[in-house]
Design an enzyme around this catalytic site. Structure first.
Site, mmCIF file in Angstrom:
data_model
loop_
_atom_site.group_PDB
_atom_site.id
_atom_site.type_symbol
_atom_site.label_atom_id
_atom_site.label_comp_id
_atom_site.label_asym_id
_atom_site.label_seq_id
_atom_site.Cartn_x
_atom_site.Cartn_y
_atom_site.Cartn_z
ATOM 1 N N ASP A 7 -0.295 5.114 0.981
ATOM 2 C CA ASP A 7 -0.590 6.114 2.013
ATOM 3 C C ASP A 7 -0.582 5.482 3.398
ATOM 4 O O ASP A 7 -1.329 4.542 3.671
ATOM 5 C CB ASP A 7 -1.951 6.761 1.745
ATOM 6 C CG ASP A 7 -1.950 7.580 0.474
ATOM 7 O OD1 ASP A 7 -0.947 8.248 0.206
ATOM 8 O OD2 ASP A 7 -2.961 7.544 -0.265
ATOM 9 N N ASP B 199 0.865 -1.173 0.000
ATOM 10 C CA ASP B 199 0.000 0.000 0.000
ATOM 11 C C ASP B 199 0.909 1.233 0.000
ATOM 12 O O ASP B 199 2.108 1.136 0.267
ATOM 13 C CB ASP B 199 -0.889 -0.043 1.245
ATOM 14 C CG ASP B 199 -1.745 1.190 1.399
ATOM 15 O OD1 ASP B 199 -2.457 1.550 0.453
ATOM 16 O OD2 ASP B 199 -1.668 1.813 2.477
#
Length: 223
Positions: free
Chosen positions: A16, A14
């Site tokens: 953020d 991922d």
């Protein structure tokens, strides 16, 4: 708890909150968007982390034109988000990995993802699965199923690093191994680890895959 050893064919990451500090920026951008439309920001901010903008808009403002609003949010990102800062140790770990051994799986658009990585000084992935690549975003398993498929790997052979409950749910439903990055509590008992950042992670690149040595998990309450 003691350190953990994990083997994987590739890492699915991922962005953020996992590679870059962006929680505050996400909330600034959505706050500007709510102000633009005269909407209460509270339900939006409660939902927006780790999921695509189109899921938030569809759930909370379905009367709006989806394509227009997604583009507006990207524009607000470029205008109001601060320069992203990578999590401690992230750059070193990414530079250590062969390009075929990791991919980015994000709920952001391709435009935003590339912007954040470049400005954070992080390498661009060879494989990027972003908001526009899937029909159903996180917490649906589609993003991680697509990433593992494009790498030619079984989901169980992939190790995911995620920070948000929606992303963790997506990866676990896909059948991946998962490490949680940050947060004030452990989101699932099936996690391989729970870490604050990338410091202390050791990665050996071997012919049979990646051998990771993860530091001891965070205590039950990270505070």
């Amino acid at each position: 708890m003691s350190a953990v050893r994990v083997k994987a064919a590739a890492l699915l990451l991922d962005m953020d909150g996992t590679l870059v500090h962006s929680t505050g920026d996400v909330e600034v951008v959505w706050g500007r968007w709510c102000q633009h439309h005269g909407l209460d920001p509270a339900p939006v901010l409660a939902m927006c982390h780790g999921v695509r903008s189109r899921e938030v808009i569809g759930a909370l403002a379905p009367q709006l034109d989806m394509a227009v609003e997604v583009a507006l949010l990207d524009d607000l990102e470029m205008e109001y988000a601060a320069a992203p800062i990578p999590l401690d140790g992230a750059r070193r770990r990414l530079e250590q990995l062969p390009s075929t051994r990791w991919a980015l799986v994000t709920s952001a658009s391709r435009r935003v993802a590339e912007h954040r990585l470049l400005h954070a000084g992080l390498p661009l992935p060879r494989l990027l699965v972003c908001a526009g690549d899937v029909v159903r975003g996180k917490p649906d398993p589609e993003p991680y199923l697509l990433a593992s498929s494009r790498l030619g790997l079984a989901p169980a052979d992939c190790l995911v690093f995620e920070d948000a409950p929606a992303g963790i749910a997506s990866a676990l439903q896909a059948g991946c191994q998962v490490v949680q990055m940050g947060g004030t509590r452990r989101y699932d008992d099936r996690l391989k680890g729970w870490l604050r950042d990338w410091r202390g992670i050791e990665i050996e690149v071997a012919p049979d895959g990646l051998h990771l040595h993860l530091p001891a998990p965070l205590p039950a309450e990270a505070g």
